[in-house]
Design a protein around this motif. Structure first.
Motif, mmCIF file in Angstrom:
data_model
loop_
_atom_site.group_PDB
_atom_site.id
_atom_site.type_symbol
_atom_site.label_atom_id
_atom_site.label_comp_id
_atom_site.label_asym_id
_atom_site.label_seq_id
_atom_site.Cartn_x
_atom_site.Cartn_y
_atom_site.Cartn_z
ATOM 1 N N ALA A 351 0.854 -1.193 0.000
ATOM 2 C CA ALA A 351 0.000 0.000 0.000
ATOM 3 C C ALA A 351 0.886 1.238 0.000
ATOM 4 C CB ALA A 351 -0.898 0.001 1.224
ATOM 5 N N PRO A 352 0.458 2.288 -0.724
ATOM 6 C CA PRO A 352 1.246 3.528 -0.671
ATOM 7 C C PRO A 352 1.186 4.138 0.721
ATOM 8 C CG PRO A 352 -0.818 3.878 -1.841
ATOM 9 C CD PRO A 352 -0.735 2.411 -1.558
ATOM 10 N N ALA A 353 2.140 5.010 1.031
ATOM 11 C CA ALA A 353 2.134 5.700 2.321
ATOM 12 C C ALA A 353 0.825 6.486 2.455
ATOM 13 C CB ALA A 353 3.325 6.652 2.402
ATOM 14 N N ARG A 355 -1.866 9.238 3.010
ATOM 15 C CA ARG A 355 -1.945 10.708 3.035
ATOM 16 C C ARG A 355 -3.408 11.040 3.205
ATOM 17 N NH1 ARG A 355 1.996 12.769 -1.537
ATOM 18 N NH2 ARG A 355 3.011 10.804 -1.985
ATOM 19 N N TYR A 356 -3.667 11.975 4.045
ATOM 20 C CA TYR A 356 -5.054 12.383 4.268
ATOM 21 C C TYR A 356 -5.186 13.880 4.009
ATOM 22 C CZ TYR A 356 -5.235 8.020 7.061
ATOM 23 O OH TYR A 356 -5.168 6.722 7.501
ATOM 24 N N LEU A 357 -6.389 14.269 3.600
ATOM 25 C CA LEU A 357 -6.656 15.673 3.278
ATOM 26 C C LEU A 357 -8.084 16.002 3.692
ATOM 27 C CD1 LEU A 357 -5.878 18.304 1.659
ATOM 28 C CD2 LEU A 357 -6.709 17.123 -0.392
ATOM 29 N N ALA A 374 -6.691 21.069 5.948
ATOM 30 C CA ALA A 374 -5.318 20.677 6.299
ATOM 31 C C ALA A 374 -4.943 19.377 5.600
ATOM 32 C CB ALA A 374 -5.185 20.505 7.814
ATOM 33 N N THR A 375 -3.631 19.143 5.515
ATOM 34 C CA THR A 375 -3.117 17.820 5.143
ATOM 35 C C THR A 375 -2.778 17.092 6.439
ATOM 36 O OG1 THR A 375 -0.922 18.819 4.934
ATOM 37 C CG2 THR A 375 -2.176 18.501 2.908
ATOM 38 N N PRO A 378 -0.083 9.888 9.473
ATOM 39 C CA PRO A 378 0.073 9.238 10.779
ATOM 40 C C PRO A 378 1.359 9.698 11.448
ATOM 41 C CG PRO A 378 -0.207 7.631 8.996
ATOM 42 C CD PRO A 378 0.052 8.950 8.356
ATOM 43 N N ALA A 379 1.279 10.042 12.698
ATOM 44 C CA ALA A 379 2.466 10.375 13.496
ATOM 45 C C ALA A 379 2.108 10.226 14.960
ATOM 46 C CB ALA A 379 2.940 11.798 13.210
ATOM 47 N N GLU A 380 3.015 9.629 15.706
ATOM 48 C CA GLU A 380 2.836 9.478 17.151
ATOM 49 C C GLU A 380 1.512 8.836 17.522
ATOM 50 O OE1 GLU A 380 3.745 13.460 18.469
ATOM 51 O OE2 GLU A 380 5.854 12.929 18.656
ATOM 52 N N LEU A 386 -0.635 18.256 9.393
ATOM 53 C CA LEU A 386 0.673 18.711 8.914
ATOM 54 C C LEU A 386 0.609 20.221 8.638
ATOM 55 C CD1 LEU A 386 1.359 15.714 6.491
ATOM 56 C CD2 LEU A 386 2.302 16.037 8.780
ATOM 57 N N ASP A 387 0.009 20.599 7.501
ATOM 58 C CA ASP A 387 -0.109 22.020 7.158
ATOM 59 C C ASP A 387 -1.590 22.361 7.041
ATOM 60 O OD1 ASP A 387 2.767 22.381 6.639
ATOM 61 O OD2 ASP A 387 2.356 20.985 5.002
#
Lengths: 424, 94
Positions: A351-353, A355-357, A374-375, A378-380, A386-387
């Motif tokens: 599966a590709p990494a 990305r959510y929007l 925002a974009t 997954p993190a923590e 992200l932005d």
């Protein structure tokens, strides 16, 4: 009961290894079967993309009782009279390669991997996707329950409720009061109640200009607050009042029989009352034992898989995933990540990494559109922003008109992307 | 704590490179939520010249073309991904 089931599952996993478990089941049944519960922005997108992109290698079953989906998103636009209600309806004919089971999912036996249907049958799965949207928390607004929804509509799940609300606004006495009970966080469509107040103000300014709007809000602050308050001042001066928890808005009680609110011990007579109660994951997620003490279903940020069952994915409004708001855009974005992950798992490949929007558009008045988005990735351990971007107070009328036109283009594009009508 | 930091680092790195299955059609799935078959304010992308899409995405990413939404989207795209998307959308044309 549930504990003994999850214990035996854990024991089974310990013996056979998590990665090995699905393979024999899949082979025993020929094509792997993914059952999707709920044909909204999340569920229909997953079903459509899985069927389309697996080229028939995955059997996709969508369990949805309605013949037609009336979108909750953009229903405020219809309430305000900018669109016909019929423009919110979408059929399931465009979901090529998806088997539609027109029935209620009434329960999930996770041990047997089987979904019980209201009509009496059941359907087994290799992987289950639950996208049930929201349900209301019982007793969240004292005095209100679903039986009161004709007197005090919620109008927060699309469909006929929004028409009921519009009819009540149109029938309101001259100079009357429209009350809106806003929900506590988290809930579907964070700017929704405030766009709703804007659209009601738009209607009343034309038909009943001495009427008042009272927002009773348990929250200190709300989404796009500066933009809405500026817009209300510009377009509807003096019409909208909002009271917060400082004034007892967090303990409001309603009396649907007499059309009264009780705020901080004071009884207030109102003419129309829109009650948007506190929310939780759609009932089937709780019945399946996939929700936690918050009422939402905890999921992994990489692929929206339930933290409580590796064979089940929960996405859209029902999921507790982190930073993404509960919106149709978010559900559609998550659905694509889910489709990639399930396809990779069931038919091989990587599966590709993820990305959510997300973007949430709101209309404050005719041609006065605003947006926030925002974009995400997954993190923590959660889906993390992200932005981000947001419309600014004092933007030009032309910029706002563009933002409104953008939202209309988005509605058409995402509808085609979810339900498969006309576009790819 | 250390694991948390690594988690962030890995996430920031992955979107910049093309994974094996990260082909243009998959990437483009993110675009079609807004870019439909028609559109007054949001242009349809199918059939747009490759050079135009590349130039637009590079300019959004550099903050040189205005639109806060497209700027944050483009910021997450690598040079390779922008090239792949541009070729893909031109290829969808008549």
């Amino acid at each position: 009961m549930r504990e003994s089931i999850s214990l035996s599952r854990r024991q089974l996993l310990a013996l056979s290894g998590a990665a090995l478990l699905p393979a024999p089941m899949v082979m025993a049944q020929g094509r792997p079967r993914v059952v999707v519960i709920g044909g909204g922005a999340g569920g229909a997108t997953v079903a459509r993309y899985l069927a389309k992109d697996s080229g028939g290698a995955i059997e996709v079953v969508l369990v949805e009782p309605a013949h037609r989906y009336d979108s909750c998103f953009f229903s405020n636009i219809a309430l305000g009279g900018f669109w016909e209600f019929s423009a919110l309806g979408h059929g399931y004919d465009g979901l090529a390669g998806v088997q539609l089971v027109q029935d209620w999912a009434t329960g999930v036996d996770r041990d047997a991997r089987r979904v019980a249907l209201g009509g009496g049958g059941s359907v087994s799965y290799d992987r289950l996707v639950i996208a049930p949207g929201i349900d209301f928390v019982e007793g969240a607004v004292p005095g209100w329950d679903v039986a009161s929804q004709q007197a005090m509509p919620h109008a927060y799940k699309g469909g006929s409720q929004i028409r009921v609300l519009k009819a009540q606004i149109e029938a309101m006495r001259e100079g009357g009061t429209f009350a809106l009970i806003a929900p506590p966080n988290p809930y579907r469509c964070p700017p929704g109640p405030y766009e709703r107040a804007s659209m009601v103000a738009h209607l009343l300014t034309q038909s009943n200009p001495t009427a008042k709007i009272l927002i009773v809000d348990p929250k200190e602050s709300f989404a796009k607050q500066a933009l809405f308050e500026e817009g209300w001042q510009n377009h509807y001066p003096g019409m909208i009042t909002r009271i917060g928890p400082d004034f007892g808005a967090d303990t409001v009680e309603v009396r649907p029989e007499t059309m009264e609110l009780v705020i901080d011990g004071e009884v207030e007579a109102v003419d129309v009352c829109n009650v948007i109660p506190a929310q939780q994951a759609g009932m089937i997620a709780a019945q399946a034992g996939l929700t936690d003490e918050t009422g939402w279903a905890p999921v992994r940020p990489e692929d929206m898989r339930s933290r409580l069952d590796e064979a089940v994915t929960v996405l859209g409004d029902a999921a507790a995933q982190g930073d993404m708001p509960k919106s149709a855009f978010a559900a559609n974005s998550q659905a694509k990540v889910v489709a990639h992950a399930l396809r990779a798992e069931l038919t091989g490949g990587t599966a590709p990494a993820p990305r959510y929007l997300n973007t949430c558009w709101s209309l404050i008045a005719a041609h006065d559109g605003v947006r926030v988005g925002a974009t995400y990735a997954p993190a923590e351990g959660k889906i993390t922003a992200l932005d981000s971007f947001v419309s600014q107070p004092g933007e030009s009328a032309e910029r706002r008109r563009q933002t409104w036109l953008e939202s209309v283009d988005w509605y058409r594009a995402i509808s085609a992307d979810i339900f498969g009508s006309s576009s790819s | 704590m250390r694991r948390g930091i690594w988690g962030v680092a890995v996430c920031l790195l992955i979107p910049a490179g093309m994974g094996l299955a990260d082909d243009a059609a998959t990437l483009a799935q993110q675009c079609v939520t807004c870019h439909g078959a028609e559109g007054e304010a949001i242009p349809p992308l199918a059939g747009l010249p490759e050079a135009d899409v590349t130039a637009a995405l590079l300019a959004y990413r550099a903050g040189e073309r205005p639109d806060a939404l497209m700027q944050v989207v483009a910021k997450r795209l690598s040079d390779d991904e922008i090239a792949a998307l541009a070729a893909y959308f031109e290829g969808l044309g008549p």
